[in-house]
Design a protein around this motif. Structure first.
Motif, PDB file in Angstrom:
ATOM      1  N   ILE A 267     141.107 -19.527  49.232  1.00  0.00           N
ATOM      2  CA  ILE A 267     141.643 -20.754  49.827  1.00  0.00           C
ATOM      3  C   ILE A 267     142.005 -21.752  48.732  1.00  0.00           C
ATOM      4  N   VAL A 268     141.112 -21.933  47.760  1.00  0.00           N
ATOM      5  CA  VAL A 268     141.369 -22.868  46.660  1.00  0.00           C
ATOM      6  C   VAL A 268     142.602 -22.443  45.858  1.00  0.00           C
ATOM      7  N   ILE A 287     143.226 -27.009  54.334  1.00  0.00           N
ATOM      8  CA  ILE A 287     142.040 -26.219  53.962  1.00  0.00           C
ATOM      9  C   ILE A 287     141.346 -25.688  55.216  1.00  0.00           C
ATOM     10  N   LEU A 288     141.162 -26.551  56.217  1.00  0.00           N
ATOM     11  CA  LEU A 288     140.479 -26.152  57.447  1.00  0.00           C
ATOM     12  C   LEU A 288     141.279 -25.120  58.232  1.00  0.00           C
ATOM     13  N   GLN A 289     142.597 -25.276  58.264  1.00  0.00           N
ATOM     14  CA  GLN A 289     143.432 -24.284  58.949  1.00  0.00           C
ATOM     15  C   GLN A 289     143.306 -22.911  58.283  1.00  0.00           C
ATOM     16  N   HIS A 290     143.249 -22.937  56.965  1.00  0.00           N
ATOM     17  CA  HIS A 290     143.098 -21.686  56.214  1.00  0.00           C
ATOM     18  C   HIS A 290     141.750 -21.039  56.533  1.00  0.00           C
ATOM     19  N   MET A 291     140.697 -21.852  56.630  1.00  0.00           N
ATOM     20  CA  MET A 291     139.374 -21.321  57.001  1.00  0.00           C
ATOM     21  C   MET A 291     139.423 -20.684  58.382  1.00  0.00           C
ATOM     22  N   ARG A 292     140.127 -21.336  59.313  1.00  0.00           N
ATOM     23  CA  ARG A 292     140.221 -20.809  60.671  1.00  0.00           C
ATOM     24  C   ARG A 292     140.981 -19.482  60.697  1.00  0.00           C
TER      25      ARG A 292
END
Length: 602
Positions: A267-268, A287-292
């Motif tokens: 992600i980073v 970042i949060l969308q990528h985590m999801r």
């Protein structure tokens, strides 16, 4: 013994978060309440338990005991680290991003660094990512536990990789905030702050960082963390350490710890690449969308739980009858097969032949620092050609063979290899990933379906954020972890949810073994450590020479021993001699069953 079905309640999901739950253990070493009976349930229930544990990675915070992956603080720190990578990408002269770790963490450092260097090459940019793994490249495929305890070696290896560089972003990975090798590297960064910016990735709160003295050093891992916390206030050092819950198998950080490491790093780095090459802003929402997207990958994978259970059952049957499991893969998915296989030896006390991985193209495909390692022995022969030469002639229906690929690979090559394997065994299975609507390899896939006993197809919609390949990789990791872990559970290598047959080959594993003996025997620490030493040195009385030796000496001796923890436990529970303990274990070859019988009698 009949295996039951396991179910978990919401209270069990959150039980580990209570301050009263195993209070003396860090999160990464606690036992997970969800898997207390994993050694006694069916294959299907094992997969359901692993799914519930993996889901804890993305669990919303409940109370203030621990900060999770989705917490504001973690997301904010990830954004800051992303900006540091962005700066280097924009001005790469004399700069480097180094990813480093031990065991699984180092293998994932290699996977991620290699993948992002390939991406840079496709963009006509030069490589900017380097990896370090304790023990060198042989540790990519074989357990090399001793170097993990050497902080000076860690610092020297970092210094060597960064020679001539004027700006280095160093990302040290230690799931338990415990590895002396990484502590030495972080300390080196702190002493050379004009060049190095250190980032620590792990999955324990900072106050649970390991505080045991490191031989020959004036610092502990915890003291290094405390110095980094001070520097974090001025953003000259960074800590990314969400709690993702205890591992399904206590302390087996190859599982959730490895998965969380992979997605955090990707992600980073993906966000930094998007900022530089696509002019995408770095935002908390992004970042949060990528985590999801990664959370969705977990859901997509476990939607195939019935098929995963069948693979697990087949692999378990092979191991139970003394045969083997082979992963034949292509591209980065093959590397995940190599990684999963390499972890079985230290985790379960397995032989390297029990679970083996092979990659199309061998070392040419890997492009690792040290090049081909085949001269080190058969354990390092990893190409499909090596499988055809060393394994295929001796293959039987009792072995399990698993093909791992995507429809982006050369599927005609998969058909050819499948045909060769099918001549020797019918116990052939396939797992493949396919983008929704991709029909290019339909004809070849029909051929593979006819050759294989089972075929597991995972179809993906292209995610908005993140690379589809990264999702395929995480999915493959989750699936292979489930298969190899579950197979060893079925073989009897786990007691409750503990690695009862773990190899005691470094300080981390030595202390883990001592704690496990305390928990299972109820005996005080000094008695457990005595029993552990007796099992390591194979003596019934400890000499002064043994008791005065340091942990490094004990673990060096333990490297050539088997069943150290089971022997110590049997001795503690029965009061018998080591010879009698060995007799108990010989009568019941399944370690879990031998221990269970003795505990029931005690």
């Amino acid at each position: 013994m009949a295996r039951s079905d396991g179910n978990c309640s919401l209270s069990t999901v959150h039980e580990w978060e209570s301050p009263d739950y195993e209070p003396l253990l860090p999160v990464s070493e606690k036992s997970n309440p969800l898997t207390r009976d994993i050694d006694r349930v069916s294959a299907g229930s094992i997969v359901r338990m692993l799914q519930a544990c993996d889901a804890q990675i993305f669990q919303e915070e409940k109370g203030n005991t621990y900060k999770g992956l989705l917490s504001d603080q973690v997301v904010k720190t990830m954004m800051e680290v992303t900006r540091r990578v962005e700066i280097i990408l924009k001005d790469p002269k004399d700069s480097l991003v180094v990813l480093s770790g031990c065991g699984t963490s180092g293998r994932l450092a290699f996977l991620v660094a290699s993948g992002f260097n390939r991406e840079l090459k496709e963009l006509n940019q030069r490589s900017l990512y380097a990896y370090i793994i304790a023990g060198g490249d042989r540790a990519l495929f074989s357990s090399q536990e001793a170097p993990e305890d050497d902080p000076k070696l860690g610092a020297l290896s970092l210094k060597k990789v960064c020679e001539g560089k004027k700006r280095v972003l160093f990302i040290g990975i230690s799931c338990g905030l415990s590895a002396p090798f990484v502590a030495g590297q972080l300390d080196f960064c702190l002493q050379n702050h004009e060049v190095y910016t250190p980032v620590l990735v792990g999955f324990n709160p900072t106050h649970q960082a390991r505080d045991e003295p490191i031989p020959g050093c004036t610092f502990t891992f915890r003291s290094v963390v405390q110095r980094m916390q001070e520097l974090a206030k001025s953003q000259t050092a960074f800590l990314i350490n969400p709690a993702v819950g205890p591992e399904a198998i206590s302390g087996s950080s190859r599982m959730k710890g490895g998965s969380a490491t992979k997605l955090l790093l990707e992600i980073v780095l993906s966000a930094a690449h998007a900022a530089v090459f696509s002019h995408a802003p770095i935002t908390s929402t992004g970042i949060l969308q990528h985590m999801r997207a990664y959370e969705n990958a977990l859901d997509v994978t476990y939607a195939q739980s019935e098929a995963i259970s069948a693979l697990l059952e087949a692999a378990g049957q092979s191991l139970r009858c003394g045969r083997c499991v082979y992963y034949l893969g292509w591209g980065s998915l093959a590397l995940l097969g190599l990684i999963d296989a390499s972890e079985c030896k230290p985790t379960f006390g397995a032989d390297y032949k029990d679970v083996r991985g092979f990659i199309s193209g061998g070392y040419r495909e890997l492009n690792n620092n040290e090049g081909p390692l085949t001269s080190l022995g058969p354990e390092f022969c990893i190409a499909h050609e090596d499988f055809l030469h060393l394994v295929l002639p001796y293959l039987s229906d009792k072995d399990t063979v698993l093909l791992i690929y995507t429809h982006s690979d050369d599927v005609s090559e998969v058909v050819k290899l499948a045909s060769r394997v099918r001549e020797k065994t019918s116990n052939l299975h396939a797992v493949y990933h396919q983008a929704d609507g991709d029909t290019a390899a339909t004809v070849q896939q029909d051929d593979i379906n006819r050759l294989c006993l089972s075929t597991l197809k995972i179809t993906w919609l292209s995610p908005a954020p993140g690379s589809l390949l990264h999702m395929w990789e995480l999915s493959t990791k989750l699936l292979l972890n489930a298969v190899s872990t579950g197979a060893h559970v079925l073989k009897g290598k786990i007691y409750q949810n503990h690695m009862i047959d773990v190899q005691v080959t470094n300080s981390k594993l030595y202390y883990r073994a001592s704690r496990l003996l305390q928990k299972l025997s109820g005996c005080p620490q000094h008695r457990c450590e005595e029993a552990l030493l007796k099992a390591i040195y194979r003596v019934d009385e400890l000499s002064t020479g043994i008791t005065s030796s340091d942990t490094a000496t004990h673990t060096r001796t333990a490297r050539s021993r088997t069943k150290v923890v089971p022997l110590a436990l049997v001795s503690l529970l029965t009061g018998c001699s080591l010879m009698e303990a060995e007799s108990h274990l010989e009568q019941q070859s399944i370690v879990r069953e031998a221990v269970a019988v003795i505990i029931d009698k005690a």
